[in-house]
Write an enzyme that holds these catalytic residues in place. Structure first.
Site, mmCIF file in Angstrom:
data_model
loop_
_atom_site.group_PDB
_atom_site.id
_atom_site.type_symbol
_atom_site.label_atom_id
_atom_site.label_comp_id
_atom_site.label_asym_id
_atom_site.label_seq_id
_atom_site.Cartn_x
_atom_site.Cartn_y
_atom_site.Cartn_z
ATOM 1 N N LEU A 1 4.875 12.699 45.282
ATOM 2 C CA LEU A 1 5.256 12.533 44.210
ATOM 3 C C LEU A 1 4.438 11.029 43.284
ATOM 4 C CD1 LEU A 1 8.686 13.419 43.399
ATOM 5 C CD2 LEU A 1 6.898 15.038 43.923
ATOM 6 N N GLY B 1 2.127 12.809 37.150
ATOM 7 C CA GLY B 1 2.212 13.918 36.962
ATOM 8 C C GLY B 1 3.311 14.992 37.201
ATOM 9 N N HIS B 2 3.868 14.730 38.129
ATOM 10 C CA HIS B 2 5.212 14.898 39.031
ATOM 11 C C HIS B 2 6.273 14.817 37.737
ATOM 12 C CE1 HIS B 2 3.143 15.613 42.810
ATOM 13 N NE2 HIS B 2 3.704 16.775 42.723
ATOM 14 N N GLY C 1 2.110 22.134 36.304
ATOM 15 C CA GLY C 1 0.652 20.986 35.773
ATOM 16 C C GLY C 1 -0.580 22.203 35.207
ATOM 17 N N LYS D 1 -3.233 21.016 35.846
ATOM 18 C CA LYS D 1 -3.950 20.264 36.604
ATOM 19 C C LYS D 1 -4.358 21.853 37.596
ATOM 20 C CE LYS D 1 -5.715 18.288 40.152
ATOM 21 N NZ LYS D 1 -4.673 19.051 41.337
ATOM 22 N N VAL E 1 -1.931 14.705 34.659
ATOM 23 C CA VAL E 1 -2.292 12.873 34.186
ATOM 24 C C VAL E 1 -3.861 12.512 34.697
ATOM 25 C CG1 VAL E 1 -0.640 10.732 34.356
ATOM 26 C CG2 VAL E 1 0.650 13.494 33.515
#
Ligand code: PAF
Length: 283
Positions: free
Chosen positions: A35, A38-39, A149, A151, A178
């Protein structure tokens, strides 16, 4: 409330139904562990709008190709639990592979078309593994809202399509990527990079920024934007381009003109490490 760690579906169901009986809605953040911030941003989003936040931690073997990094994928259990405690997670679901794929398991979920391009073209079978495990997690947790996300833009589109096609009444939240201060998108795989590769890894973000700047100043020719992105990657030491594409932000079909929302997506290798990033261009 204390963090509860569960390893079986039966324990998970008990924890989730207790929360439901107490009138709480359920938020699910599916992860493969390792993690990072972002998580944490997904967990915070879940914390804000649901009463019980479930984080699943499962390094799903079926979404890795035979020559990919399944065995060396970072497993950082103690740190992960630390993140979950400090972010106020209610339940961590960490099943063993034998619980997820017991002997005799055969059912697969395929989201055709969307699964075959971009990441799917480079990583055959990857999205079948992702869709199948996410379908299972949705049925095991039965969340009200699930968090992913941006991403992994293609993954998010595939899951959205799957939810629609299979009539789940789960809401999806796709949260912004992020980034590190220099623009590198956070990824569990960043920790594979050598210090030198880490410096050069900003080329993905720089290529996307260049694409954004071109489109902002009126460029509409997708091939020219793509070429500029490719040049930035090719000029970067240690970087090997896998793909750089401009595609429709919903169908993922290639575009020739940048009109409306267009997804610029790229994948770049540094040695054995493969990084991806993307940006939605506003044409
Ligand atoms: O994005 C990930 O970490 C994984 O693909 C997911 C959604 C947890 C499925 O294994």
């Amino acid at each position: 409330v204390r963090l509860e760690v569960v390893n079986t579906v039966a324990e998970l169901r008990r924890a989730v139904s207790r929360a439901r009986q107490g009138g709480r809605t359920i938020g699910l953040v599916p992860t493969m562990g390792a993690l990072h911030a972002g998580h944490a941003s997904l967990i915070r989003a879940a914390r804000q709008e649901t009463g019980c936040v479930v984080v699943s931690i499962f390094v799903n073997p079926t979404q890795f190709g035979p020559s990919e990094d399944f065995t060396r994928y970072p497993r950082t259990w103690d740190d992960d639990l630390g993140v979950c405690v400090s972010e106020g997670v209610d339940v961590v679901f960490a099943p063993g592979a034998e619980k997820v794929y017991p002997p005799g398991f055969v059912t697969q979920v395929e989201v055709t078309r969307l699964q075959d391009v971009l990441e799917g073209a480079s990583r055959p079978g990857h999205f079948r593994g992702v869709a199948t495990v996410v379908a299972k997690l949705f049925n095991m947790v039965q969340p009200d809202i699930a968090y992913f996300g941006q991403k992994d833009a293609q993954q998010a589109l595939i899951i959205r399509q799957m939810v629609r096609d299979l009539n789940w009444s789960i809401e999806l939240r796709i949260c912004p990527t992020v980034r590190e201060l220099d623009g590198l998108a956070l990824s569990s795989r960043n920790r594979y990079l050598s210090p030198r590769e880490r410096q050069h890894a900003t080329c993905l973000f720089r290529a996307l920024q260049r694409a954004e700047a071109m489109v902002a100043s009126g460029e509409r020719d997708a091939a020219r934007v793509r070429r500029a992105m490719v040049e930035i990657i090719e000029k970067t030491p240690d970087a090997a381009l896998d793909y750089a594409e401009l595609v429709d932000h919903e169908t993922l079909e290639p575009v020739t003109i940048v009109w409306g929302e267009v997804l610029a997506a790229l994948a770049v290798r540094f040695g054995n490490t493969r990084l991806i990033d993307n940006s939605v261009l506003q044409g």
